[in-house]
Motif scaffolding. Structure first.
Motif, short mmCIF file in Angstrom:
data_model
loop_
_atom_site.label_atom_id
_atom_site.label_comp_id
_atom_site.label_asym_id
_atom_site.label_seq_id
_atom_site.Cartn_x
_atom_site.Cartn_y
_atom_site.Cartn_z
N GLY A 1 -15.21 -4.13 -4.35
CA GLY A 1 -14.42 -2.96 -3.99
C GLY A 1 -12.99 -3.30 -3.70
N VAL A 2 -12.55 -4.48 -4.09
CA VAL A 2 -11.19 -4.92 -3.82
C VAL A 2 -10.20 -3.93 -4.44
CG1 VAL A 2 -11.07 -6.41 -5.87
CG2 VAL A 2 -9.62 -6.90 -3.89
N GLY A 3 -9.15 -3.67 -3.72
CA GLY A 3 -8.18 -2.66 -4.14
C GLY A 3 -8.42 -1.33 -3.48
N GLY A 4 -9.72 -1.01 -3.25
CA GLY A 4 -10.10 0.14 -2.48
C GLY A 4 -9.45 1.44 -2.91
N LEU A 5 -9.19 2.28 -1.94
CA LEU A 5 -8.62 3.60 -2.19
C LEU A 5 -7.21 3.49 -2.75
CD1 LEU A 5 -10.08 6.31 -1.63
CD2 LEU A 5 -8.57 6.58 0.36
N LYS A 6 -6.49 2.42 -2.37
CA LYS A 6 -5.12 2.24 -2.89
C LYS A 6 -5.14 2.06 -4.41
CE LYS A 6 -0.66 1.33 -2.91
NZ LYS A 6 -0.37 0.96 -4.29
N ALA A 7 -6.09 1.27 -4.90
CA ALA A 7 -6.17 1.08 -6.35
C ALA A 7 -6.48 2.40 -7.06
CB ALA A 7 -7.24 0.04 -6.67
N LEU A 8 -7.34 3.20 -6.46
CA LEU A 8 -7.64 4.50 -7.06
C LEU A 8 -6.44 5.43 -6.97
CD1 LEU A 8 -11.30 5.05 -5.76
CD2 LEU A 8 -10.56 4.33 -8.04
N THR B 1 0.82 -1.22 0.00
CA THR B 1 0.00 0.00 0.00
C THR B 1 0.86 1.26 0.00
OG1 THR B 1 -0.19 -0.12 2.41
CG2 THR B 1 -1.99 -1.09 1.10
N ALA B 2 2.10 1.12 -0.45
CA ALA B 2 2.99 2.29 -0.49
C ALA B 2 2.45 3.33 -1.47
CB ALA B 2 4.38 1.86 -0.90
N ILE B 3 2.59 4.61 -1.06
CA ILE B 3 2.22 5.70 -1.95
C ILE B 3 3.45 6.59 -2.15
CG2 ILE B 3 -0.24 5.61 -1.43
CD1 ILE B 3 0.16 7.91 0.57
N GLY B 4 3.28 7.86 -2.30
CA GLY B 4 4.41 8.74 -2.56
C GLY B 4 5.16 9.12 -1.31
N CYS C 1 6.51 12.07 1.53
CA CYS C 1 6.13 13.32 2.18
C CYS C 1 6.88 14.47 1.52
CB CYS C 1 6.47 13.23 3.67
SG CYS C 1 6.32 14.80 4.54
N PRO C 2 6.18 15.52 1.05
CA PRO C 2 6.89 16.61 0.37
C PRO C 2 7.91 17.31 1.26
CG PRO C 2 4.52 16.71 -0.09
CD PRO C 2 4.72 15.68 1.00
N GLY C 3 7.64 17.38 2.57
CA GLY C 3 8.54 18.12 3.45
C GLY C 3 9.77 17.37 3.89
N THR C 4 9.61 16.09 4.20
CA THR C 4 10.72 15.32 4.77
C THR C 4 11.27 14.26 3.83
OG1 THR C 4 9.25 13.64 5.70
CG2 THR C 4 9.65 15.60 7.05
N GLY C 5 10.55 13.93 2.79
CA GLY C 5 11.00 12.88 1.87
C GLY C 5 10.73 11.47 2.34
N ALA C 6 10.11 11.32 3.51
CA ALA C 6 9.81 9.98 4.02
C ALA C 6 8.80 9.28 3.11
CB ALA C 6 9.25 10.06 5.43
N GLN C 7 9.04 8.00 2.83
CA GLN C 7 8.08 7.27 2.04
C GLN C 7 6.87 6.91 2.92
OE1 GLN C 7 9.04 3.38 0.40
NE2 GLN C 7 7.82 3.84 -1.42
N LEU C 8 5.69 6.99 2.33
CA LEU C 8 4.45 6.80 3.07
C LEU C 8 3.69 5.59 2.56
CD1 LEU C 8 3.34 10.54 2.91
CD2 LEU C 8 4.44 9.41 4.85
N GLY C 9 2.83 5.05 3.40
CA GLY C 9 1.95 3.97 3.00
C GLY C 9 0.56 4.19 3.58
N LEU C 10 -0.44 3.69 2.87
CA LEU C 10 -1.79 3.73 3.40
C LEU C 10 -2.04 2.53 4.30
CD1 LEU C 10 -3.79 4.64 0.14
CD2 LEU C 10 -3.05 6.20 1.96
N HIS C 11 -2.85 2.69 5.32
CA HIS C 11 -3.25 1.54 6.14
C HIS C 11 -3.79 0.44 5.21
CE1 HIS C 11 -5.46 -0.98 8.92
NE2 HIS C 11 -4.86 -0.38 9.94
N PRO C 12 -3.38 -0.80 5.43
CA PRO C 12 -3.83 -1.88 4.54
C PRO C 12 -5.34 -1.99 4.41
CG PRO C 12 -2.01 -2.64 5.91
CD PRO C 12 -2.39 -1.27 6.42
N GLY C 13 -6.08 -1.54 5.40
CA GLY C 13 -7.53 -1.59 5.32
C GLY C 13 -8.08 -0.77 4.16
N LEU C 14 -7.41 0.30 3.80
CA LEU C 14 -7.90 1.14 2.72
C LEU C 14 -7.87 0.44 1.37
CD1 LEU C 14 -6.48 4.63 3.77
CD2 LEU C 14 -8.88 3.99 3.59
N ALA C 15 -7.27 -0.74 1.30
CA ALA C 15 -7.32 -1.53 0.08
C ALA C 15 -8.58 -2.38 0.00
CB ALA C 15 -6.09 -2.42 -0.04
N GLY C 16 -9.46 -2.26 1.01
CA GLY C 16 -10.72 -2.98 0.99
C GLY C 16 -10.63 -4.33 1.68
N PHE C 17 -11.78 -5.02 1.68
CA PHE C 17 -11.87 -6.35 2.27
C PHE C 17 -11.45 -7.41 1.25
CE2 PHE C 17 -15.29 -3.91 4.37
CZ PHE C 17 -14.95 -4.09 5.70
#
Length: 484
Positions: free
Chosen positions: A120-127, A94-97, A99-115
């Motif tokens: 709805g599989v893939g959820g917000l991460k797929a979008l 669920t890695a995304i881009g 952080c613009p300020g610190t450069g730290a790589q970010l990830g979405l909580h795995p739940g946002l990928a759906g059940f």
């Protein structure tokens, strides 16, 4: 059966209404022109996560960047029994881009990928991967409140400092009722999916419907004794038409016109349910398969959008609001495990939004839809026994086919917490400058709704007059970049 106006409004869910709404109103060239000047044939939806979503466990650092974010996160949140820390390894999918300020790589909580195993599989991460989601970090306001009620009002009114001229109205409502760029009493531009009008749409210049389910929306006739239904309808219509006559007092004219508009809406909107079920049964089944309230509520909005696009008369709603509760996770919050409480909450909205987006995309309308997700606050950075307490800044999400996807705004500064172990709102330039939520609202109003920035600044979201400038929102930025 006697039906008072109050009873009518309560039973139909029409909490406020406008003036006379005749058949074909939205085909009128003047109305079409006014709508084209603002949101046009686009749609805007607000989804409220009620209870204070844990932003720190929603957009999570995978690496340290320049501010040691991951190491600090691991110090505040535990693993093992009662721990809520989401391991960096669990964020690989669920890695995304960065952080613009610190450069730290970010990830979405795995739940946002759906059940797993549900629609709805893939959820917000797929979008997000498709470039349709803007993740806006560090959203908050000066002098934050940890009270649910106080903070809800602040976000819904867009008025953190209690400016007297803004109280009692929602930030979206001030647009709806704006004398130059909003709507008049003859229009019904907004719908709340629920039993009452969402506070962010509150105002007194135009109409907002509150609808739980379209198929149940209607005039409260006495269906056990329906032989005089037509007579009752005609009596109601003529009564309000007379009140709305040209020489009536303004208050009477408003009462009459709003009653007529409500009557017309109660007869126009329910048919959208049957239309959608007939034409889009397979999409309706997707929401049934998810079987969550957010999905069912978004389906009602999809029905209205579909009916509007099909040209059903007297369907003019362009603004929508809905809410999902349960985010006050003081205990048993869980981490990344699918059985966890927070996982389930995020999976619900992730999957529901994915189904809804795919639904409107199938209609050919994804580029005309913009959805904003917010919560009244985040959670305290250190966890408690097995949950989190009320906090300050958190992320917002903007979803839509025209959205410039990516990460916007800086991750909250979790190295320098205040006395209450929360992150500090600041407007001073630097890698931890906060995102004031009013800049997000302003970007939507100017870039999506097409209000002039000067009108937004003057009438909807005036900047703070208190100082110092490093601690208050004294310089607005109504173009954060996530909309074209």
């Amino acid at each position: 059966m006697n039906v008072t106006r109050r009873q009518f409004l309560q039973r139909t869910g029409a909490a406020t209404a406008g003036a006379l709404l005749g058949p074909g109103l939205f085909a009128h060239p003047l109305v079409r022109s006014a709508m084209a000047d603002t949101i046009g044939d686009r749609y805007f939806i607000v989804l409220f996560l009620d209870g204070g979503n844990d932003g720190q466990n929603t957009v999570i650092p995978r690496s340290n960047g320049s501010a040691n974010l991951r190491t600090l996160y691991d110090g505040y949140r535990r693993t093992g029994g009662g721990g809520i820390a989401v391991p960096a390894a669990a964020l690989a999918a669920t890695a995304i881009g960065n952080c613009p300020g610190t450069g730290a790589q970010l990830g979405l909580h795995p739940g946002l990928a759906g059940f797993g195993g549900r629609p709805g599989v893939g959820g917000l991460k797929a979008l997000y991967d498709a470039g349709k989601v803007a993740v806006i970090q560090g959203c908050g306001y000066p002098d934050y409140s940890l009270s649910h009620e106080e903070s809800r009002v602040i976000w819904q009114t867009g008025n953190p400092l209690g400016v007297p001229g803004l109280t009692g109205t929602g930030w979206g409502g001030r647009h709806l009722a704006h004398p130059a760029y909003g709507y008049g009493g003859t229009q019904v531009p907004a719908v709340t999916i629920g039993s009452s009008v969402a506070p962010e749409l509150r105002q007194s210049g135009t109409s907002v419907l509150a609808i739980d389910r379209l198929e149940d929306f209607g005039f409260p006739y006495d269906y056990d004794f329906d032989d005089d239904t037509a007579t009752k309808r005609e009596a109601f219509r003529r009564l309000h038409q007379d009140l709305a006559a040209g020489d009536a007092l303004p208050s009477k004219a408003y009462l009459g016109a709003s009653g007529h508009a409500t009557l017309v809406s109660s007869e126009s909107y329910p048919q959208l349910h049957d239309l959608y079920q007939a034409d889009r049964a397979s999409w309706s089944a997707q929401y049934d398969g998810l079987d969550r309230s957010t999905g069912y509520d978004l389906r009602e909005i999809a029905k209205i959008i579909y009916g509007s696009a099909q040209g059903v008369p007297n369907i003019g709603a362009r603004f929508f609001a809905l809410a999902n509760g349960g985010y006050d996770t003081h205990s048993d919050q869980g981490a990344a495990q699918p059985t966890g409480q927070h996982f389930g909450l995020l999976a619900e909205i992730g999957a529901a939004i994915k189904i809804f987006y795919d639904d409107v995309a199938s209609m050919g309308l994804a580029h005309k839809v913009c959805l904003l997700v917010w919560s009244e606050f985040a959670r305290r950075i250190p966890q408690n026994d097995n949950g989190t307490d009320h906090g300050s800044q958190g992320p917002m999400f903007v979803v839509g086919g025209s959205v410039n996807g990516g990460v916007y705004g800086n991750h909250p500064d979790i190295a320098n917490l205040d006395w209450n172990e929360n992150t500090v709102y600041r407007q001073a330039p630097g890698p931890h400058r906060s995102t004031d939520f009013r800049d997000v609202y302003g970007t939507i109003l100017t870039r999506w709704v097409n209000m002039p920035p000067a009108a937004v600044a003057a009438d909807i979201l005036p900047v703070d007059t208190e100082g110092p400038a490093s601690d208050y929102w004294q310089t607005a930025n109504f173009n954060l970049g996530f909309l074209p």
